[in-house]
Design a protein around this motif. Sequence first.
Motif, PDB file in Angstrom:
ATOM      1  N   ASP A  95     -10.983   6.504   1.100  1.00 34.16           N
ATOM      2  CA  ASP A  95     -11.845   7.235   0.416  1.00 34.16           C
ATOM      3  C   ASP A  95     -13.228   6.531   0.644  1.00 34.16           C
ATOM      4  N   GLY A  96     -13.725   6.204   1.749  1.00 34.39           N
ATOM      5  CA  GLY A  96     -15.034   5.790   2.106  1.00 34.39           C
ATOM      6  C   GLY A  96     -15.040   4.580   2.843  1.00 34.39           C
ATOM      7  N   PRO A  97     -15.754   3.484   2.996  1.00 38.26           N
ATOM      8  CA  PRO A  97     -15.736   2.299   3.882  1.00 38.26           C
ATOM      9  C   PRO A  97     -14.460   1.276   3.460  1.00 38.26           C
ATOM     10  N   PHE A  98     -14.293   0.376   4.208  1.00 34.41           N
ATOM     11  CA  PHE A  98     -13.452  -0.473   4.043  1.00 34.41           C
ATOM     12  C   PHE A  98     -13.617  -1.633   3.552  1.00 34.41           C
ATOM     13  N   VAL A  99     -14.041  -1.553   2.000  1.00 33.67           N
ATOM     14  CA  VAL A  99     -14.596  -2.709   1.117  1.00 33.67           C
ATOM     15  C   VAL A  99     -13.587  -2.708  -0.109  1.00 33.67           C
ATOM     16  N   GLU A 100     -13.630  -3.983  -0.805  1.00 33.11           N
ATOM     17  CA  GLU A 100     -13.016  -4.248  -2.160  1.00 33.11           C
ATOM     18  C   GLU A 100     -13.458  -3.252  -2.805  1.00 33.11           C
ATOM     19  N   GLY A 101     -12.254  -2.613  -3.810  1.00 30.20           N
ATOM     20  CA  GLY A 101     -12.106  -1.514  -4.770  1.00 30.20           C
ATOM     21  C   GLY A 101     -12.216  -0.265  -4.284  1.00 30.20           C
ATOM     22  N   ARG A 102     -12.045  -0.096  -2.907  1.00 27.67           N
ATOM     23  CA  ARG A 102     -12.230   1.289  -2.422  1.00 27.67           C
ATOM     24  C   ARG A 102     -10.817   1.752  -2.638  1.00 27.67           C
ATOM     25  N   ARG A 103     -10.460   3.069  -2.644  1.00 27.25           N
ATOM     26  CA  ARG A 103      -9.137   3.582  -3.066  1.00 27.25           C
ATOM     27  C   ARG A 103      -8.850   4.431  -1.782  1.00 27.25           C
ATOM     28  N   GLY A 104      -7.508   4.486  -1.862  1.00 26.60           N
ATOM     29  CA  GLY A 104      -6.953   5.571  -0.760  1.00 26.60           C
ATOM     30  C   GLY A 104      -5.596   6.007  -1.239  1.00 26.60           C
ATOM     31  N   VAL A 105      -4.987   6.711  -0.238  1.00 29.79           N
ATOM     32  CA  VAL A 105      -3.607   7.456  -0.697  1.00 29.79           C
ATOM     33  C   VAL A 105      -2.839   7.203   0.778  1.00 29.79           C
ATOM     34  N   LEU A 106      -1.759   6.487   0.707  1.00 26.90           N
ATOM     35  CA  LEU A 106      -0.594   6.562   1.851  1.00 26.90           C
ATOM     36  C   LEU A 106       0.768   7.360   1.216  1.00 26.90           C
ATOM     37  N   LYS A 107       1.126   7.960   2.453  1.00 27.62           N
ATOM     38  CA  LYS A 107       2.541   8.638   2.151  1.00 27.62           C
ATOM     39  C   LYS A 107       3.406   8.071   3.053  1.00 27.62           C
ATOM     40  N   PRO A 108       4.374   7.475   2.539  1.00 26.43           N
ATOM     41  CA  PRO A 108       5.499   6.806   3.271  1.00 26.43           C
ATOM     42  C   PRO A 108       6.337   7.988   3.677  1.00 26.43           C
ATOM     43  N   GLY A 116       9.171  10.215   4.241  1.00 23.48           N
ATOM     44  CA  GLY A 116      10.337  10.607   2.982  1.00 23.48           C
ATOM     45  C   GLY A 116      10.075  10.120   1.361  1.00 23.48           C
ATOM     46  N   GLY A 117       8.709   9.756   1.243  1.00 23.88           N
ATOM     47  CA  GLY A 117       8.259   9.462  -0.087  1.00 23.88           C
ATOM     48  C   GLY A 117       6.966  10.481  -0.409  1.00 23.88           C
ATOM     49  N   PRO A 118       6.714  10.009  -1.875  1.00 30.91           N
ATOM     50  CA  PRO A 118       5.730  10.786  -2.170  1.00 30.91           C
ATOM     51  C   PRO A 118       4.260  10.028  -2.031  1.00 30.91           C
ATOM     52  N   GLU A 119       3.275  10.936  -1.957  1.00 29.38           N
ATOM     53  CA  GLU A 119       1.755  10.140  -1.850  1.00 29.38           C
ATOM     54  C   GLU A 119       1.713   9.013  -2.774  1.00 29.38           C
ATOM     55  N   THR A 120       1.176   8.038  -2.542  1.00 28.33           N
ATOM     56  CA  THR A 120       1.096   6.684  -3.512  1.00 28.33           C
ATOM     57  C   THR A 120      -0.418   6.322  -3.367  1.00 28.33           C
ATOM     58  N   PRO A 121      -1.060   6.440  -4.530  1.00 24.98           N
ATOM     59  CA  PRO A 121      -2.574   5.746  -4.411  1.00 24.98           C
ATOM     60  C   PRO A 121      -2.608   4.280  -4.206  1.00 24.98           C
ATOM     61  N   PHE A 122      -3.619   3.793  -3.572  1.00 23.89           N
ATOM     62  CA  PHE A 122      -3.650   2.466  -3.497  1.00 23.89           C
ATOM     63  C   PHE A 122      -5.166   1.922  -3.759  1.00 23.89           C
ATOM     64  N   VAL A 123      -5.340   0.577  -3.765  1.00 24.08           N
ATOM     65  CA  VAL A 123      -6.900   0.290  -3.929  1.00 24.08           C
ATOM     66  C   VAL A 123      -6.954  -1.049  -2.953  1.00 24.08           C
ATOM     67  N   LEU A 124      -8.136  -1.252  -2.267  1.00 20.26           N
ATOM     68  CA  LEU A 124      -8.155  -2.374  -1.570  1.00 20.26           C
ATOM     69  C   LEU A 124      -8.784  -3.512  -2.722  1.00 20.26           C
ATOM     70  N   ILE A 125      -7.816  -4.505  -2.858  1.00 20.95           N
ATOM     71  CA  ILE A 125      -7.939  -5.436  -3.677  1.00 20.95           C
ATOM     72  C   ILE A 125      -8.766  -6.828  -3.266  1.00 20.95           C
ATOM     73  N   GLU A 126      -8.691  -7.143  -2.027  1.00 20.13           N
ATOM     74  CA  GLU A 126      -9.357  -8.036  -1.500  1.00 20.13           C
ATOM     75  C   GLU A 126      -9.723  -7.612   0.079  1.00 20.13           C
ATOM     76  N   VAL A 127     -10.726  -7.755   0.695  1.00 22.21           N
ATOM     77  CA  VAL A 127     -11.235  -7.674   1.951  1.00 22.21           C
ATOM     78  C   VAL A 127     -12.017  -8.987   2.502  1.00 22.21           C
ATOM     79  N   ASN A 132      -3.984  -4.782  -0.561  1.00 21.59           N
ATOM     80  CA  ASN A 132      -4.087  -3.473  -1.235  1.00 21.59           C
ATOM     81  C   ASN A 132      -2.822  -3.288  -2.185  1.00 21.59           C
ATOM     82  N   ARG A 133      -3.271  -2.550  -3.144  1.00 25.71           N
ATOM     83  CA  ARG A 133      -2.211  -2.505  -4.327  1.00 25.71           C
ATOM     84  C   ARG A 133      -2.037  -1.164  -4.583  1.00 25.71           C
ATOM     85  N   SER A 134      -0.692  -0.954  -4.944  1.00 24.07           N
ATOM     86  CA  SER A 134      -0.139   0.318  -5.516  1.00 24.07           C
ATOM     87  C   SER A 134       0.500   0.129  -6.815  1.00 24.07           C
TER      88      SER A 134
END
Length: 141
Positions: free
Chosen positions: A41-54, A56-67, A75-77
């Motif tokens: 959700d926005g530029p590739f910078v620390e603190g930016r949030r996103g969602v990954l769907k693996p 067979g799995g549920p959507e999982t929010p993540f945050v960029l913790i270091e760029v 990134n951390r979920s």
Amino acid sequence: MSWSTQATARTRAHPDEVWRIWTDVAGWSRWDPEVESSRLDGPFVEGRRGVLKPRGGPETPFVLIEVDRPRGFSNRSRLPLASLTFIHTLREEAGETVIEHRVEMDGPLTFLFSSLLGTGLARSLPTSVERLARFAEGAAD
């Protein structure tokens, strides 16, 4: 308790090409067979949030913790009482680009999530990193 696994691949692609592919979050599924969809959700910078769907799995929010361009990013979920951190690094060695992906799991329920997710992560990570390396070569050609 903590758990981790990692995989490394070498490529003739320039680190900038790997970085370009990494930062195209919506395109992760093109080289990672375990990703069904992903977005940032926005530029590739620390603190930016996103969602990954693996797959067979549920959507999982993540945050960029270091760029740290061009060396890598993390990134951390969050899981219930645990966290899953993906650490992506690049280095140049003997005329090649070395790509390393590491997954770390920490927290009180690591024992549970490592048994539920760990085997699959350990099995799929080498394939994902190798596919990224080949994808970067194809993109650079």
